[in-house]
Design a protein around this motif. Structure first.
Motif, PDB file in Angstrom:
ATOM      1  N   ARG A  50     -14.144 -16.415  -8.187  1.00  0.00           N
ATOM      2  CA  ARG A  50     -13.562 -17.393  -7.266  1.00  0.00           C
ATOM      3  C   ARG A  50     -14.577 -17.738  -6.173  1.00  0.00           C
ATOM      4  O   ARG A  50     -15.525 -16.999  -5.910  1.00  0.00           O
ATOM      5  N   THR A  51     -14.389 -18.850  -5.520  1.00  0.00           N
ATOM      6  CA  THR A  51     -15.238 -19.264  -4.412  1.00  0.00           C
ATOM      7  C   THR A  51     -14.416 -19.305  -3.128  1.00  0.00           C
ATOM      8  O   THR A  51     -13.184 -19.351  -3.155  1.00  0.00           O
ATOM      9  N   LEU A  52     -15.125 -19.310  -2.004  1.00  0.00           N
ATOM     10  CA  LEU A  52     -14.437 -19.418  -0.719  1.00  0.00           C
ATOM     11  C   LEU A  52     -13.671 -20.733  -0.634  1.00  0.00           C
ATOM     12  O   LEU A  52     -12.551 -20.776  -0.107  1.00  0.00           O
ATOM     13  N   ALA A  53     -14.268 -21.804  -1.161  1.00  0.00           N
ATOM     14  CA  ALA A  53     -13.591 -23.108  -1.134  1.00  0.00           C
ATOM     15  C   ALA A  53     -12.314 -23.064  -1.965  1.00  0.00           C
ATOM     16  O   ALA A  53     -11.281 -23.627  -1.575  1.00  0.00           O
ATOM     17  N   ASP A  54     -12.390 -22.385  -3.089  1.00  0.00           N
ATOM     18  CA  ASP A  54     -11.215 -22.256  -3.964  1.00  0.00           C
ATOM     19  C   ASP A  54     -10.101 -21.484  -3.260  1.00  0.00           C
ATOM     20  O   ASP A  54      -8.941 -21.898  -3.250  1.00  0.00           O
TER      21      ASP A  54
END
Length: 301
Positions: A50-54
């Protein structure tokens, strides 16, 4: 079928590549109890793909989430950590226990902790730890408590042991993938105890329980002999605290807890040969460092 507790698990999968800026390290100002839950949480994030934006869509703004995962800014409220745990599939019971302890250590009031938790944690419905975790705990818990008691008072001892098993639960996949789950678990326990122990010259100080052990062993001796023994013990404890960590752990378990070399090997998750060689090196160091007591009734010049 439950795997053997000392069996190696599968090799850890490499962390997936993700777009965007790399997550920075944990801030140097973060205390040990905060790191206890933040470290495993970061590992779950880094391995999730996962990403921080996600995650920002359901947890927290991207910049604030980055700060949270680096331990920067205000101590986070539980409802935020709970949302993050749900997104990353982190077991919430051990995470909440460690978060709560760190909150108290950070000076948060019990009322703040209770209000922050709210209705987000239904402890009675939480699934229990993995079967292997429970099996390991049943085997090693008494040894962990006796070791911790050499350094810590009773009120701190309980917290240290419970925190150690909570950290182990949070990082249990890594434990199973390690060369020896017993060694992985012991490293957690030893680090947790050292973090909570009093220190002198950056080395852990052996506590009152160590003196209680010696007093029990010499309860039938004369008062003069007990005084001599106490003085020698103080010098010995100071010398033991200066040993390399493996030698220190071996000597505490052998000399002060009274465990056999086989039991020490099982607790530490290291070969018998390493237990014996560690004790030999430690005995040699202590013999060179600790001055033998003068016979009763004599004084040294």
């Amino acid at each position: 079928m439950t795997p053997s507790l000392n069996a190696s698990g599968p090799a850890s999968e490499p962390a997936p590549l993700r777009p965007g800026r790399k997550l920075g390290p944990i801030a140097s100002t973060v205390g040990s109890s905060h790191r206890a839950w933040l470290g495993p949480t970061r590992e779950h994030y880094l391995l999730s793909g996962r990403t921080l934006a996600d995650l920002s869509a359901s947890v927290l703004a991207k910049s604030k989430l980055s700060e949270l995962l680096r331990g920067v800014g205000h101590y986070p409220r539980w409802e935020v950590i709970h949302r993050l745990a749900e997104e990353l599939n982190i077991p919430t019971w051990p995470l909440h226990r460690l978060w709560k302890q760190a909150a108290m250590d950070a000076g948060k009031s019990r009322d703040w902790v209770d209000r922050s938790t709210g209705g987000t944690l239904a402890l009675t419905t939480q699934a229990g730890p993995p079967l292997e975790h429970g099996a390991l705990r049943s085997i090693v818990e008494d040894g962990y408590r006796r070791y911790a008691g050499v350094f810590l008072t009773d009120d701190v001892l309980d917290a240290a042991v419970e925190e150690s098993f909570a950290i182990l639960w949070l990082s249990f996949d890594d434990a199973l993938a390690s060369p020896d789950i017993r060694r992985y678990a012991w490293n957690i326990l030893s680090a947790t105890v050292r973090a909570k122990a009093d220190h002198r010259d950056q080395r852990p100080v052996l506590g009152d329980a160590a003196f209680d052990t010696v007093a029990l062993l010499h309860a039938q001796t004369s008062l003069d002999d007990q005084v001599v023994q106490l003085a020698e013990s103080l010098e010995t404890f100071t010398a033991i605290s200066k040993l390399p960590l493996t030698q220190l752990d071996v000597m505490v378990l052998r000399r002060l807890c009274g465990y056999t070399t086989e039991k020490v090997s099982d607790l530490l998750g290291i070969p018998l040969a390493l237990v014996r060689s560690s004790q030999r090196h430690a005995d040699r160091f202590l013999a060179d460092t600790v001055e033998p007591p003068a016979p009763t009734g004599e004084t040294t010049s």
